[in-house]
Design a protein around this motif. Sequence first.
Motif, mmCIF file in Angstrom:
data_model
loop_
_atom_site.group_PDB
_atom_site.id
_atom_site.type_symbol
_atom_site.label_atom_id
_atom_site.label_comp_id
_atom_site.label_asym_id
_atom_site.label_seq_id
_atom_site.Cartn_x
_atom_site.Cartn_y
_atom_site.Cartn_z
ATOM 1 N N THR A 127 44.192 36.943 33.788
ATOM 2 C CA THR A 127 44.845 37.350 35.038
ATOM 3 C C THR A 127 45.746 36.310 35.677
ATOM 4 O O THR A 127 46.596 36.679 36.492
ATOM 5 C CB THR A 127 43.789 37.761 36.079
ATOM 6 N N TYR A 128 45.558 35.023 35.367
ATOM 7 C CA TYR A 128 46.365 34.037 36.094
ATOM 8 C C TYR A 128 47.784 34.027 35.532
ATOM 9 O O TYR A 128 48.001 33.803 34.344
ATOM 10 C CB TYR A 128 45.776 32.624 36.026
ATOM 11 N N MET A 165 48.917 39.389 28.849
ATOM 12 C CA MET A 165 48.459 39.236 30.236
ATOM 13 C C MET A 165 48.148 40.614 30.820
ATOM 14 O O MET A 165 48.868 41.574 30.596
ATOM 15 C CB MET A 165 49.533 38.526 31.055
ATOM 16 N N ALA A 166 47.068 40.710 31.548
ATOM 17 C CA ALA A 166 46.664 41.986 32.123
ATOM 18 C C ALA A 166 47.644 42.414 33.211
ATOM 19 O O ALA A 166 48.419 41.626 33.740
ATOM 20 C CB ALA A 166 45.263 41.861 32.713
ATOM 21 N N ASP A 167 47.645 43.728 33.543
ATOM 22 C CA ASP A 167 48.497 44.228 34.616
ATOM 23 C C ASP A 167 48.127 43.585 35.946
ATOM 24 O O ASP A 167 48.979 43.332 36.786
ATOM 25 C CB ASP A 167 48.368 45.747 34.709
ATOM 26 N N LEU A 168 46.837 43.333 36.154
ATOM 27 C CA LEU A 168 46.388 42.667 37.370
ATOM 28 C C LEU A 168 46.590 41.166 37.228
ATOM 29 O O LEU A 168 46.379 40.594 36.160
ATOM 30 C CB LEU A 168 44.907 42.964 37.615
ATOM 31 N N ASP A 169 47.005 40.510 38.315
ATOM 32 C CA ASP A 169 47.059 39.059 38.329
ATOM 33 C C ASP A 169 46.597 38.576 39.694
ATOM 34 O O ASP A 169 46.116 39.374 40.513
ATOM 35 C CB ASP A 169 48.455 38.542 37.971
ATOM 36 N N GLN A 170 46.716 37.291 39.956
ATOM 37 C CA GLN A 170 46.190 36.741 41.208
ATOM 38 C C GLN A 170 46.968 37.199 42.426
ATOM 39 O O GLN A 170 46.553 36.966 43.558
ATOM 40 C CB GLN A 170 46.127 35.208 41.146
ATOM 41 N N TYR A 171 48.112 37.840 42.204
ATOM 42 C CA TYR A 171 48.919 38.329 43.326
ATOM 43 C C TYR A 171 48.657 39.803 43.652
ATOM 44 O O TYR A 171 49.130 40.303 44.667
ATOM 45 C CB TYR A 171 50.412 38.157 43.017
ATOM 46 N N THR A 172 47.925 40.504 42.790
ATOM 47 C CA THR A 172 47.685 41.933 42.987
ATOM 48 C C THR A 172 46.712 42.146 44.138
ATOM 49 O O THR A 172 45.597 41.612 44.117
ATOM 50 C CB THR A 172 47.114 42.567 41.711
ATOM 51 N N MET A 173 47.106 42.915 45.156
ATOM 52 C CA MET A 173 46.218 43.153 46.292
ATOM 53 C C MET A 173 45.022 43.992 45.872
ATOM 54 O O MET A 173 45.172 45.047 45.244
ATOM 55 C CB MET A 173 46.955 43.868 47.426
ATOM 56 N N ASN A 216 40.599 44.804 47.123
ATOM 57 C CA ASN A 216 39.536 44.621 48.107
ATOM 58 C C ASN A 216 38.663 43.457 47.651
ATOM 59 O O ASN A 216 38.032 43.543 46.590
ATOM 60 C CB ASN A 216 38.709 45.910 48.198
ATOM 61 N N PRO A 217 38.578 42.371 48.408
ATOM 62 C CA PRO A 217 37.802 41.224 47.939
ATOM 63 C C PRO A 217 36.309 41.497 47.828
ATOM 64 O O PRO A 217 35.608 40.800 47.095
ATOM 65 C CB PRO A 217 38.085 40.143 48.988
ATOM 66 N N VAL A 218 35.831 42.510 48.527
ATOM 67 C CA VAL A 218 34.413 42.857 48.440
ATOM 68 C C VAL A 218 34.076 43.443 47.065
ATOM 69 O O VAL A 218 33.044 43.140 46.473
ATOM 70 C CB VAL A 218 34.016 43.842 49.563
ATOM 71 N N THR A 219 34.977 44.266 46.547
ATOM 72 C CA THR A 219 34.720 44.958 45.286
ATOM 73 C C THR A 219 35.534 44.406 44.121
ATOM 74 O O THR A 219 35.510 44.967 43.032
ATOM 75 C CB THR A 219 35.022 46.461 45.437
ATOM 76 N N GLN A 220 36.258 43.333 44.348
ATOM 77 C CA GLN A 220 37.108 42.762 43.295
ATOM 78 C C GLN A 220 36.289 42.346 42.086
ATOM 79 O O GLN A 220 36.729 42.449 40.942
ATOM 80 C CB GLN A 220 37.876 41.558 43.848
ATOM 81 N N TYR A 221 35.076 41.853 42.354
ATOM 82 C CA TYR A 221 34.124 41.519 41.293
ATOM 83 C C TYR A 221 32.809 42.222 41.583
ATOM 84 O O TYR A 221 32.533 42.607 42.716
ATOM 85 C CB TYR A 221 33.915 40.003 41.197
#
Length: 299
Positions: free
Chosen positions: A45-46, A1-9, A11-16
């Motif tokens: 990530t989930y 599992m990656a270090d990032l998950d759905q709980y990691t804060m 920026n939603p603009v640059t998240q993808y």
Amino acid sequence: MADLDQYTMRNPVTQYTQDEFPKQSQDAPGLQSDMTPVPDCGEQTYRGSGRLSGRKALVTGADSGIGRAVAIAFAREGADIALAYHPDEHKDAEQVAELIKEAGRKVFMLPGDLSDESVNVKVVEDAANQLGGLDILALVAGKQTAVEDIADLTTEQFRKTYETNVFSLFWMTKAALPLLPAGASIITTSSIQAYQPSPSLLDYASTKAAILNYTRGLAKQVAAKGIRVNCVAPGPIWTVLQVSGGQPAEKLPSFGAQTPLGRAGQPAELAPIYVYLASQESSYVTAEVHGVTGGNHLG
């Protein structure tokens, strides 16, 4: 599992990426694995936390896009999964099945064309038999084909879109309701198109409005049985629907750029909503619609 998950804060603009999508096309129903870029369905990530431990879920359209993200999330939250998908998308469905097995959950693959009533009934029966019951229905499968002029919209396409998107919903919930215990959850999938229809999606947009009203009516009908029915209404989400005729080819590069967040959504961003609606956390939520639209208003 990656270090990032759905709980990691983040920026939603640059998240993808906000880059333009490359022009591409596939014959419907298409394969997610052949898309560029491949949508993020939360494979890396989930992270689950037991919110659906011991539950038994049937997910339609589970090979790709939103259905794939939902199936992965449900499994990582502890549910066993029946995957319903179109036979032409078996390659993608096999990938989902492997991810569910890696999560330590049971998975059963149920290919079939949901525009056929008998297929819907059999899918429900097989899912309940193989899972040993059924207490979550996540109904995501859909058909979307853009046609710019009503003169070119055939009766065959109009009928097939309704059979896949609306009739299937009726056939499947009718077959499932006698099997669902109190506490069960049904989740349907509408769209911002139910509120703000695009001119090239007359048939698709009108089915999504029908789904919205069907959901609210069914929720009130079965509330006394302790069964909740809710709806998710996505905005522009990067899925194989878009590249297999769902969007006019010239609009693909800027798909989603007109939202306030400036980008298309990814399937992984919807999975937590389905998990919430499936779980006991939403015990007082029924007959509701939850928008996931990047800032464009429903209504």
